[in-house]
Every structure is written in C-alpha cells, then in structure tokens.
Design a protein around this motif. Structure first.
Motif, PDB file in Angstrom:
ATOM      1  N   ALA A 113      51.706  37.753  46.194  1.00 50.03           N
ATOM      2  CA  ALA A 113      51.410  38.063  44.794  1.00 50.03           C
ATOM      3  C   ALA A 113      50.129  37.380  44.338  1.00 50.03           C
ATOM      4  CB  ALA A 113      52.585  37.649  43.908  1.00 50.03           C
ATOM      5  N   ILE A 114      49.847  36.202  44.889  1.00 49.42           N
ATOM      6  CA  ILE A 114      48.591  35.523  44.557  1.00 49.42           C
ATOM      7  C   ILE A 114      47.403  36.341  45.050  1.00 49.42           C
ATOM      8  CG2 ILE A 114      47.169  33.494  45.057  1.00 49.42           C
ATOM      9  CD1 ILE A 114      49.704  31.824  45.060  1.00 49.42           C
ATOM     10  N   THR A 115      47.502  36.870  46.259  1.00 53.61           N
ATOM     11  CA  THR A 115      46.420  37.700  46.794  1.00 53.61           C
ATOM     12  C   THR A 115      46.205  38.933  45.928  1.00 53.61           C
ATOM     13  OG1 THR A 115      46.920  36.983  49.049  1.00 53.61           O
ATOM     14  CG2 THR A 115      45.608  38.977  48.811  1.00 53.61           C
ATOM     15  N   ALA A 116      47.297  39.624  45.604  1.00 51.37           N
ATOM     16  CA  ALA A 116      47.185  40.820  44.763  1.00 51.37           C
ATOM     17  C   ALA A 116      46.647  40.461  43.383  1.00 51.37           C
ATOM     18  CB  ALA A 116      48.546  41.497  44.642  1.00 51.37           C
ATOM     19  N   GLY A 117      47.110  39.348  42.843  1.00 48.74           N
ATOM     20  CA  GLY A 117      46.659  38.924  41.522  1.00 48.74           C
ATOM     21  C   GLY A 117      45.190  38.560  41.498  1.00 48.74           C
ATOM     22  N   ARG A 118      44.708  37.899  42.572  1.00 49.56           N
ATOM     23  CA  ARG A 118      43.295  37.544  42.648  1.00 49.56           C
ATOM     24  C   ARG A 118      42.414  38.792  42.691  1.00 49.56           C
ATOM     25  NH1 ARG A 118      40.678  33.967  40.529  1.00 49.56           N
ATOM     26  NH2 ARG A 118      39.582  35.805  39.777  1.00 49.56           N
ATOM     27  N   GLU A 119      42.836  39.787  43.488  1.00 46.88           N
ATOM     28  CA  GLU A 119      42.074  41.030  43.571  1.00 46.88           C
ATOM     29  C   GLU A 119      42.010  41.730  42.215  1.00 46.88           C
ATOM     30  OE1 GLU A 119      43.887  43.376  46.596  1.00 46.88           O
ATOM     31  OE2 GLU A 119      43.276  42.050  48.246  1.00 46.88           O
ATOM     32  N   LEU A 120      43.137  41.762  41.524  1.00 51.30           N
ATOM     33  CA  LEU A 120      43.180  42.413  40.224  1.00 51.30           C
ATOM     34  C   LEU A 120      42.349  41.642  39.204  1.00 51.30           C
ATOM     35  CD1 LEU A 120      44.291  44.709  38.517  1.00 51.30           C
ATOM     36  CD2 LEU A 120      46.358  43.349  38.129  1.00 51.30           C
ATOM     37  N   ALA A 121      42.434  40.322  39.236  1.00 48.72           N
ATOM     38  CA  ALA A 121      41.653  39.504  38.306  1.00 48.72           C
ATOM     39  C   ALA A 121      40.159  39.686  38.536  1.00 48.72           C
ATOM     40  CB  ALA A 121      42.033  38.025  38.448  1.00 48.72           C
ATOM     41  N   ASP A 122      39.754  39.789  39.805  1.00 48.02           N
ATOM     42  CA  ASP A 122      38.336  40.010  40.109  1.00 48.02           C
ATOM     43  C   ASP A 122      37.856  41.344  39.533  1.00 48.02           C
ATOM     44  OD1 ASP A 122      38.061  37.605  41.412  1.00 48.02           O
ATOM     45  OD2 ASP A 122      38.333  38.455  43.416  1.00 48.02           O
ATOM     46  N   GLU A 123      38.676  42.377  39.697  1.00 51.12           N
ATOM     47  CA  GLU A 123      38.299  43.691  39.187  1.00 51.12           C
ATOM     48  C   GLU A 123      38.255  43.725  37.667  1.00 51.12           C
ATOM     49  OE1 GLU A 123      41.172  46.233  40.963  1.00 51.12           O
ATOM     50  OE2 GLU A 123      40.227  46.222  42.941  1.00 51.12           O
ATOM     51  N   ALA A 124      39.106  42.899  37.041  1.00 46.36           N
ATOM     52  CA  ALA A 124      39.171  42.873  35.580  1.00 46.36           C
ATOM     53  C   ALA A 124      38.257  41.818  34.971  1.00 46.36           C
ATOM     54  CB  ALA A 124      40.614  42.618  35.130  1.00 46.36           C
ATOM     55  N   GLY A 125      37.596  41.040  35.831  1.00 45.49           N
ATOM     56  CA  GLY A 125      36.681  40.030  35.347  1.00 45.49           C
ATOM     57  C   GLY A 125      37.347  38.849  34.682  1.00 45.49           C
ATOM     58  N   GLY A 126      38.607  38.571  35.040  1.00 42.67           N
ATOM     59  CA  GLY A 126      39.350  37.496  34.393  1.00 42.67           C
ATOM     60  C   GLY A 126      39.801  36.422  35.352  1.00 42.67           C
ATOM     61  N   GLU A 127      40.680  35.569  34.867  1.00 46.44           N
ATOM     62  CA  GLU A 127      41.217  34.470  35.657  1.00 46.44           C
ATOM     63  C   GLU A 127      42.612  34.814  36.176  1.00 46.44           C
ATOM     64  OE1 GLU A 127      41.248  31.130  33.001  1.00 46.44           O
ATOM     65  OE2 GLU A 127      39.173  30.589  33.489  1.00 46.44           O
ATOM     66  N   LEU A 128      42.986  34.142  37.262  1.00 45.11           N
ATOM     67  CA  LEU A 128      44.336  34.283  37.805  1.00 45.11           C
ATOM     68  C   LEU A 128      45.139  33.036  37.462  1.00 45.11           C
ATOM     69  CD1 LEU A 128      46.592  35.545  39.479  1.00 45.11           C
ATOM     70  CD2 LEU A 128      45.548  34.526  41.522  1.00 45.11           C
ATOM     71  N   HIS A 129      46.182  33.218  36.682  1.00 52.26           N
ATOM     72  CA  HIS A 129      47.105  32.141  36.333  1.00 52.26           C
ATOM     73  C   HIS A 129      48.409  32.383  37.098  1.00 52.26           C
ATOM     74  CE1 HIS A 129      44.838  30.630  32.733  1.00 52.26           C
ATOM     75  NE2 HIS A 129      44.273  31.819  32.891  1.00 52.26           N
ATOM     76  N   VAL A 130      48.926  31.355  37.734  1.00 54.70           N
ATOM     77  CA  VAL A 130      50.173  31.451  38.495  1.00 54.70           C
ATOM     78  C   VAL A 130      51.217  30.573  37.828  1.00 54.70           C
ATOM     79  CG1 VAL A 130      51.295  30.996  40.702  1.00 54.70           C
ATOM     80  CG2 VAL A 130      48.988  31.946  40.652  1.00 54.70           C
ATOM     81  N   ALA A 131      52.395  31.128  37.613  1.00 53.24           N
ATOM     82  CA  ALA A 131      53.470  30.388  36.962  1.00 53.24           C
ATOM     83  C   ALA A 131      54.639  30.195  37.916  1.00 53.24           C
ATOM     84  CB  ALA A 131      53.957  31.135  35.719  1.00 53.24           C
ATOM     85  N   VAL A 132      55.261  29.025  37.844  1.00 49.90           N
ATOM     86  CA  VAL A 132      56.509  28.791  38.554  1.00 49.90           C
ATOM     87  C   VAL A 132      57.486  28.186  37.561  1.00 49.90           C
ATOM     88  CG1 VAL A 132      55.733  26.528  39.417  1.00 49.90           C
ATOM     89  CG2 VAL A 132      57.610  27.732  40.561  1.00 49.90           C
ATOM     90  N   ILE A 133      58.675  28.772  37.502  1.00 49.60           N
ATOM     91  CA  ILE A 133      59.661  28.423  36.489  1.00 49.60           C
ATOM     92  C   ILE A 133      60.922  27.895  37.167  1.00 49.60           C
ATOM     93  CG2 ILE A 133      61.034  29.303  34.544  1.00 49.60           C
ATOM     94  CD1 ILE A 133      58.933  31.604  34.375  1.00 49.60           C
ATOM     95  N   SER A 134      61.379  26.730  36.723  1.00 48.95           N
ATOM     96  CA  SER A 134      62.615  26.121  37.214  1.00 48.95           C
ATOM     97  C   SER A 134      62.449  25.582  38.627  1.00 48.95           C
ATOM     98  CB  SER A 134      63.783  27.117  37.155  1.00 48.95           C
ATOM     99  OG  SER A 134      63.936  27.644  35.848  1.00 48.95           O
ATOM    100  N   GLY A 135      63.466  24.855  39.066  1.00 51.35           N
ATOM    101  CA  GLY A 135      63.443  24.275  40.402  1.00 51.35           C
ATOM    102  C   GLY A 135      62.529  23.061  40.479  1.00 51.35           C
ATOM    103  N   ASP A 136      62.116  22.724  41.695  1.00 50.87           N
ATOM    104  CA  ASP A 136      61.238  21.579  41.941  1.00 50.87           C
ATOM    105  C   ASP A 136      59.801  22.009  41.652  1.00 50.87           C
ATOM    106  OD1 ASP A 136      59.845  19.362  42.774  1.00 50.87           O
ATOM    107  OD2 ASP A 136      60.936  19.129  44.656  1.00 50.87           O
ATOM    108  N   THR A 137      59.453  22.046  40.375  1.00 54.76           N
ATOM    109  CA  THR A 137      58.153  22.588  39.981  1.00 54.76           C
ATOM    110  C   THR A 137      56.986  21.751  40.501  1.00 54.76           C
ATOM    111  OG1 THR A 137      58.350  21.455  37.844  1.00 54.76           O
ATOM    112  CG2 THR A 137      59.057  23.755  37.937  1.00 54.76           C
ATOM    113  N   ASP A 138      57.177  20.452  40.705  1.00 55.83           N
ATOM    114  CA  ASP A 138      56.096  19.616  41.240  1.00 55.83           C
ATOM    115  C   ASP A 138      55.744  20.050  42.662  1.00 55.83           C
ATOM    116  OD1 ASP A 138      55.889  18.131  38.935  1.00 55.83           O
ATOM    117  OD2 ASP A 138      57.228  16.536  39.623  1.00 55.83           O
ATOM    118  N   GLU A 139      56.757  20.192  43.492  1.00 56.00           N
ATOM    119  CA  GLU A 139      56.505  20.622  44.873  1.00 56.00           C
ATOM    120  C   GLU A 139      55.981  22.046  44.907  1.00 56.00           C
ATOM    121  OE1 GLU A 139      58.863  21.740  49.003  1.00 56.00           O
ATOM    122  OE2 GLU A 139      59.900  20.572  47.458  1.00 56.00           O
TER     123      GLU A 139
END
Length: 319
Positions: free
Chosen positions: A22-48
């Motif tokens: 999903a990061i790869t797909a998101g980076r490609e889409l962000a490049d085409e849209a001229g924006g940034e890629l933000h990645v979220a992780v919710i719950s669990g061991d968020t530090d790791e």
C-alpha cells in the motif's frame, strides 16, 4: 496538490505484508497528484509498527495509540479525523476484511466515492482512473472519477513492497475517540476452516492442482514440502474435492499469495488461480501439457509427469 493517506494493517501483533504494498501504491498516486504520502497505523504496538513503516517514499507516519486490535468504531473515527487533519484527498487501504468493514462508513462520513479491489491506479489532483478485474479475472475494467478525492482499496500482490530506508517524521495523532460509540471489542481469534497455516505468510509454497489425480497422492506433495521447508497450497479443485481445507486455496476465491518461490504442480493456470499467485517472485511450473497457460507466467517450467519429477526433487533436496 492532493495528499494521500494510506492506512497500514496489522493482525495479532504483526504488520501484514500488504501494508508495504500500500505504501508503494500510495507513493505512486501521491507523485501523480503532486502531494505527500501520509501513512497511518492504528492500535497495537504503534512504536514498533511506525519504525517498520518508515520506508522509502513515506513523508509522514502517524500513530494512533488506542487498543490492541482492529475495531470498526475506533478505525472509523480515527481515520476520518486523520484524513481531515492531513488535508488528504485519497484514502488508500488493502482490500482486506478489516478495511472493507470500515472504509464504507469512513468514506460516507468524508463524502468520498469508493473503488474496491483495485489492481492499478492512474490519477492526479483532479481525476482518478482505477483498474479492476471482473468475471473471474477474465476482463479488466476501468473506473473513471472526475475528482481528486476517493477511497480506494488495493488488491494484495499487485504492487511490490516498498524498500527500507525511510526518513519520515513520526507523529502521534491524538484522535478524539468517542468511547460511547465504540460498541464492539475483540475477544479472540479463530482460524476459518480449521486452518493451522496461513499460506499468505509463506516464503515457499508447493501448490498442487487436479493433476495429482487422487487424494492419496497428496502425501507426495507434503513430502516435497517437508524437503523444501515449504508450505502446501492448492488450486480450487483440490478444495472442492475436500482433499485440503479452504485456507490452503490460492486464487480469486481463495487467498492472494506473494511468496519468494511458488511451485505449481499439476496446475493448468486458469485465470482465477493466476490472480492469486502472479505476484510471486519466482514461479516454477510442472505439468505434462506444454501448452498449459501456467507456462506463460512461469520463470521455470518442467514439461513432464509430476509423479516422476516430484520424487526426484524429494531425493535431491531431502537427502
């Protein structure tokens, strides 16, 4: 300029591989849209998890420290709040049971169109073209949206996992979770179909099809898997005959797998099966039919009787 918010997925303490795709797909889409890629992780061991998600192409990683496992109500609230906070236009997730549970509700709250099970994306800050498959993967279709805002779920195995080496900022997001709206909780896990393995996590898969002829002959396949330290999977006819449980099935109606090595034994290569394993790094096919479609996809092929080839492989690798 349109930002992309990709939501990672974890289960029972482990990040799922499709999160990196999903990061790869998101980076490609962000490049085409001229924006940034933000990645979220919710719950669990968020530090790791945030350390592992800080990969090449990620601009920012956001953590939401609330609970241990997926929860529809928590994800719905956290994702909708974070989407607005990062000024995103596209919401991107794996096409998984979890994502399909909360994405419709989040998209409705954010007034976003939804496109699911996507295998390719082409878009910008004002439009999006999403490619999907239909009719048992026999036909590709495109969905065109004249907007730079959409919720998209991607099929696993269609994008390569992103590389290590990110230097993104990691930020804790203080989501305002309304606990009165959290109406469910995870109390445990039970594998569907009595399965004791997850073929989607295997590095090497030995997959068997109708060419095995009889259930008793599966012992040969398990012997090869033991010799290779591999996991056994199958095409649909083997499951339909109740020779193996459903959790072993690869394909459109089974699981999508991306092992390092996929050995297809006695499998013709119907499109429904190929849809589930074409993302494998190396594909080896063994079949008596030199015109079997599986050879069009295979990196290496053996045109011979599996009952001659497999014993020879067991002798070579099991000794």
């Amino acid at each position: 300029m349109t930002n992309v918010l990709a939501v990672a997925e974890h289960r029972r303490g482990d990040l799922r591989d499709v999160s990196y795709e999903a990061i790869t797909a998101g980076r490609e889409l962000a490049d085409e849209a001229g924006g940034e890629l933000h990645v979220a992780v919710i719950s669990g061991d968020t530090d790791e998890f945030s350390e592992r998600l800080n990969r090449e192409g990620v601009d920012r990683v956001h953590t939401v420290d609330y609970g241990e496992e997926f929860n529809h109500d928590v994800y719905h609230q956290a994702v909708t709040q974070l989407f607005d906070a990062v000024d995103a236009g596209y919401l991107l997730t794996p096409n998984s049971v979890n994502a399909l549970d909360y994405i419709p509700a989040a998209a409705n709250a954010l007034n976003l169109p939804v496109v699911t099970d996507v295998i390719d994306l082409d878009g910008g800050d004002e439009s999006l073209v999403a490619t999907r498959e239909m009719y048992g993967s026999k036909v590709e279709t495109t969905t065109e949206l004249d907007t730079g805002r959409a919720a998209v779920t991607i099929r696993g195995g269609e994008w390569p996992a992103t590389e290590d080496g990110g230097d993104a900022a990691v930020e804790s997001f203080d989501a305002d979770i309304d606990e009165s709206a959290v109406r469910s909780t995870v109390t445990g896990f039970e594998e569907a179909g009595g399965g004791d393995v997850d073929i989607s996590d295997a590095d090497v898969l030995v997959s068997v099809g109708r060419g095995i002829e009889e259930e008793e002959n599966l012992d040969l396949i398990f012997d090869l898997a033991d010799a290779l330290d591999a996991t056994v999977s199958s095409s649909r006819p083997i499951v339909d005959n109740d020779w193996l449980p459903a959790n072993r099935q690869v394909g459109q109606s089974g699981k999508v797998v991306t092992p390092d090595v996929y050995i297809a034994i006695g499998i013709s290569g119907a499109v429904q099966h190929v849809a589930g394993m074409k993302g494998s790094d190396t594909i080896i096919a063994i079949n008596t039919d030199p015109n079997a479609p599986i050879f069009d996809l295979a990196d290496y092929g053996v045109v011979d009787d599996l009952f001659d080839v497999v014993p020879a492989l067991i002798e070579e690798f099991g000794g």
